[in-house]
Design an enzyme around this catalytic site. Sequence first.
Site, mmCIF file in Angstrom:
data_model
loop_
_atom_site.group_PDB
_atom_site.id
_atom_site.type_symbol
_atom_site.label_atom_id
_atom_site.label_comp_id
_atom_site.label_asym_id
_atom_site.label_seq_id
_atom_site.Cartn_x
_atom_site.Cartn_y
_atom_site.Cartn_z
ATOM 1 N N ASN A 199 0.833 -1.217 0.000
ATOM 2 C CA ASN A 199 0.000 0.000 0.000
ATOM 3 C C ASN A 199 0.862 1.259 0.000
ATOM 4 O OD1 ASN A 199 -3.049 -0.464 0.134
ATOM 5 N ND2 ASN A 199 -2.258 -2.013 1.552
ATOM 6 N N LEU B 122 0.107 -2.606 12.936
ATOM 7 C CA LEU B 122 -0.725 -3.464 13.785
ATOM 8 C C LEU B 122 -0.848 -3.004 15.238
ATOM 9 C CD1 LEU B 122 0.521 -6.938 12.479
ATOM 10 C CD2 LEU B 122 -1.468 -5.618 11.756
ATOM 11 N N LYS B 123 -0.025 -2.057 15.630
ATOM 12 C CA LYS B 123 -0.076 -1.622 17.034
ATOM 13 C C LYS B 123 -1.103 -0.511 17.213
ATOM 14 C CE LYS B 123 3.514 -3.976 18.581
ATOM 15 N NZ LYS B 123 3.354 -5.026 19.566
ATOM 16 N N ASN C 206 -6.878 4.563 8.560
ATOM 17 C CA ASN C 206 -6.394 3.179 8.505
ATOM 18 C C ASN C 206 -7.084 2.476 7.351
ATOM 19 O OD1 ASN C 206 -5.163 0.690 9.473
ATOM 20 N ND2 ASN C 206 -7.200 0.111 10.188
ATOM 21 N N HIS D 160 -8.403 -1.191 6.128
ATOM 22 C CA HIS D 160 -8.728 -2.513 6.662
ATOM 23 C C HIS D 160 -9.233 -3.388 5.514
ATOM 24 C CE1 HIS D 160 -9.802 -5.379 9.757
ATOM 25 N NE2 HIS D 160 -10.913 -5.597 9.090
ATOM 26 N N ASP E 101 -10.259 -0.531 14.806
ATOM 27 C CA ASP E 101 -11.206 -0.617 13.678
ATOM 28 C C ASP E 101 -12.605 -0.041 13.949
ATOM 29 O OD1 ASP E 101 -9.208 -1.958 12.230
ATOM 30 O OD2 ASP E 101 -9.865 -3.912 12.976
ATOM 31 N N GLU F 43 -7.585 -2.344 -2.471
ATOM 32 C CA GLU F 43 -6.888 -1.500 -1.486
ATOM 33 C C GLU F 43 -5.982 -0.504 -2.195
ATOM 34 O OE1 GLU F 43 -5.026 -3.300 1.947
ATOM 35 O OE2 GLU F 43 -6.097 -5.158 1.592
HETATM 36 C C1 GRF Z 1 -3.268 -4.696 3.977
HETATM 37 O O1 GRF Z 1 -4.082 -5.781 3.653
HETATM 38 C C2 GRF Z 1 -4.025 -3.699 4.821
HETATM 39 O O2 GRF Z 1 -5.366 -3.631 4.511
HETATM 40 C C3 GRF Z 1 -3.864 -4.253 6.203
HETATM 41 O O3 GRF Z 1 -2.553 -4.756 6.225
HETATM 42 C C4 GRF Z 1 -2.136 -5.105 4.911
HETATM 43 C C5 GRF Z 1 -0.878 -4.381 4.613
HETATM 44 O O4 GRF Z 1 -0.323 -4.792 3.392
HETATM 45 N N1 GRF Z 1 -4.175 -3.271 7.203
HETATM 46 P P1 GRF Z 1 0.904 -4.046 2.753
HETATM 47 O O5 GRF Z 1 2.024 -4.060 3.782
HETATM 48 O O6 GRF Z 1 0.472 -2.655 2.409
HETATM 49 O O7 GRF Z 1 1.261 -4.837 1.534
#
Ligand code: GRF
Length: 202
Positions: free
Chosen positions: A14, A86-87, A103, A105, A146, A175
Site C-alpha cells: 500500500n 498493527l499496534k 487506517n 482494513h 477498527d 486497497e
Molecule cells: C493490507 O491488507 C491492509 O489492509 C492491512 O494490512 C495489509 C498491509 O499490506 N491493514 P501491505 O504491507 O500494504 O502490503
Amino acid sequence: MLKLAVFVSGRGSNLKAILNSPNLKELVVVKAVVSNKADCKAFGIARENSIDTFTLGSGEGKVSYDKLNDLLKSLEIDLVVLAGFLKMIPADVVRTFKNRIINIHPALLPSFGGKGMYGINVHKAVFDSSAQVSGVTVHFVDEHYDTGRIIAQRCVDISGVKSPEEIAGKVLKEEHKLLPFVIQKFAEDKIVIENNRVKIIN
Ligand code: GRF
C-alpha cells in the site's frame, strides 16, 4: 503539498501504491515511514525512495511511543496513514491528530474487525462465514481497533472463491486503488463530516 507519515509493518504494497499513484504526485509528500519492525520490507521501499524511516520501540536508535506525538509534530505531518500497522496508536497522538489518522482494513467494517483481525485472519473469517462479498474500508482511527468513522468502502465479489488467499488477492487490488483515492480527497480538502457521517465531495 499534504505531508504524510505512513505507518507499516510488513511488505508495504500500500505504501508503494501511494508512492506510485500519478494522482498524488503533485499533491502529497511522504515525509516519514514508521514501523515497530526495523526489518520490515516496507522500510526497503522507503529507502529506495529516499524517505526517512523511524522504528518505534525502546532501545538505541528507536523512537519511544511517548515521543511519537513530538516526532509527528516536528515533521509537521498533516495526515497519518496506517497501511498495515498493527499496534495501537497512543491516545495523545489520536487526540492531537483527530480526524487526521486513517487506517486501511481489508474487509467491510464494522464486520470482521477488531483485535487480532489482521492479515490472513481477516480473510479466513470472511471465507468461513460464507460471505459472498468482502471489500476494503478506509476509516478514521480512534482509541480502539477498527471502530473509527468509516470514510470509504469498496466491495469485492467473492462468491466464486476457493480460499482465503484468493479473497486476500482480490481485496488487495482494491486497497491499492481506494487508499490513494482517499488520500487524494484529503489533499483536495474534499472530506467533510456532516451529521456524524463522513462525506466525500466529488
Ligand atoms: C493490507 O491488507 C491492509 O489492509 C492491512 O494490512 C495489509 C498491509 O499490506 N491493514 P501491505 O504491507 O500494504 O502490503
